[in-house]
Design an enzyme around this catalytic site. Structure first.
Site, PDB file in Angstrom:
ATOM      1  N   HIS A  70       3.839  -2.216   4.194  1.00 10.89           N
ATOM      2  CA  HIS A  70       3.427  -0.434   3.583  1.00 10.89           C
ATOM      3  C   HIS A  70       4.915  -0.376   2.828  1.00 10.89           C
ATOM      4  CE1 HIS A  70       0.184  -1.264   5.416  1.00 10.89           C
ATOM      5  NE2 HIS A  70      -0.531   0.188   5.457  1.00 10.89           N
ATOM      6  N   HIS A 108      -7.940   8.691   0.407  1.00 12.45           N
ATOM      7  CA  HIS A 108      -7.794   7.426   1.130  1.00 12.45           C
ATOM      8  C   HIS A 108      -9.253   7.269   1.996  1.00 12.45           C
ATOM      9  CE1 HIS A 108      -5.940   5.198   3.995  1.00 12.45           C
ATOM     10  NE2 HIS A 108      -4.912   4.238   3.438  1.00 12.45           N
ATOM     11  N   HIS A 167      -6.228   2.959  -5.117  1.00 11.17           N
ATOM     12  CA  HIS A 167      -6.392   3.108  -3.666  1.00 11.17           C
ATOM     13  C   HIS A 167      -7.536   4.158  -3.700  1.00 11.17           C
ATOM     14  CE1 HIS A 167      -5.852   1.374   0.428  1.00 11.17           C
ATOM     15  NE2 HIS A 167      -4.845   1.793   0.792  1.00 11.17           N
ATOM     16  N   ASP A 217       0.716  -1.316  -0.168  1.00  9.28           N
ATOM     17  CA  ASP A 217       0.308   0.442   0.476  1.00  9.28           C
ATOM     18  C   ASP A 217       0.464   0.651   0.242  1.00  9.28           C
ATOM     19  OD1 ASP A 217      -1.667  -1.617   0.175  1.00  9.28           O
ATOM     20  OD2 ASP A 217      -3.141  -1.097   1.571  1.00  9.28           O
TER      21      ASP A 217
END
Length: 270
Positions: A239, A146, A142, A91
């Site tokens: 991440h 967010h 994504h 991510d």
């Protein structure tokens, strides 16, 4: 004479209407059924994704009901329990200076990953997104800002998804097809909406607390946690803003392969 003409007119009119009605009925019977989704009739109850790790290489508990809702809407979270496949995902909400190194490690180890990016990431590091694509990685959606999708209107969800979709297509001629809901939060309604937009939702079966740059996990402990939770069909979430992940990635990949696992692309998911 006039009376007979009037009767003939009405008889003819009735015959024409009858023929027309039969034609319409037959047309409807022969037409394929058109299915539409009324999102207002679908539950918008927020589901927060969570997993229960077990440290024994078995597939973790991701919640039976949550998984059922996800998979019934063309989403994925776990692959084949009988195949030693790992699907590596990152991510990327913003760039913290580590992605260049991550890409280098992936290339050296011949591993393809999926990077879920926000609009901010695309707008500030288009060069890195281009490199991801050129080196054979998948870039996933994504969303623009967010935000938790169950808190948004249907129109706003579509804007959050499709504005980023269009931006990356215009900049890099790349069309995204996988989405990861921000904060791991979704509902039946949001899954239906993103599904209608052509997206497959990708959750995960492993993650750990690696996102806080001010509180990075110990490298040895992090490596142990990742390796002790390897399992068949794993969708691994890391991440990209984690210094720890960047430093241990090469050894994690090599040890994972040594244990007989194979890193595969989401395009090869099974």
């Amino acid at each position: 004479m006039k009376k007979n003409t009037t009767i003939k007119f009405w008889v003819l009119s009735i015959m024409i209407l009858t023929i027309f009605s039969i034609s319409v009925i037959n047309s409807n019977l022969n037409s394929p059924e058109v299915k539409t989704t009324n999102s207002n009739q679908i539950s918008n109850k927020k589901i927060g994704w969570g997993i229960k790790r077990n440290d024994n290489h078995d597939q973790p508990d991701v919640g039976k009901e949550n998984r059922q809702v996800l998979e019934s809407n063309n989403g994925i979270c776990l692959g084949n329990a009988n195949k030693k496949n790992i699907y590596l995902t990152f991510d990327e909400g913003y760039e913290a200076g580590y992605t260049e190194k991550i890409l280098e490690v992936l290339k050296e180890n011949n591993v393809k990953a999926t990077f879920f990016i926000t609009a901010h990431y695309l707008n500030t590091h288009e060069d890195l997104v281009r490199k991801m694509i050129q080196e054979g990685h998948i870039v996933g959606n994504h969303t623009v800002n967010h935000k938790s999708m169950p808190t948004l209107s249907e129109e706003k969800i579509k804007t959050e998804v499709m504005n980023l979709h269009q931006a990356i297509y215009e900049k890099l001629q790349y069309e995204m097809k996988y989405i990861r809901p921000p904060m791991g939060e979704y509902s039946e309604k949001t899954l239906a909406i993103t599904g209608e937009l052509g997206y497959k939702t990708v959750m995960w079966s492993f993650a750990y607390e690696d996102w806080n740059e001010d509180k990075q996990p110990n490298e040895e402990n992090a490596k142990k946690k990742i390796l002790s939770n390897l399992h068949n069909g794993e969708i691994m979430l890391l991440h990209g803003n984690s210094k720890t992940n960047t430093n241990i990635l090469d050894s994690v990949i090599k040890e994972t392969k040594n244990q007989g696992y194979e890193f595969r692309s989401l395009d090869e998911f099974e």
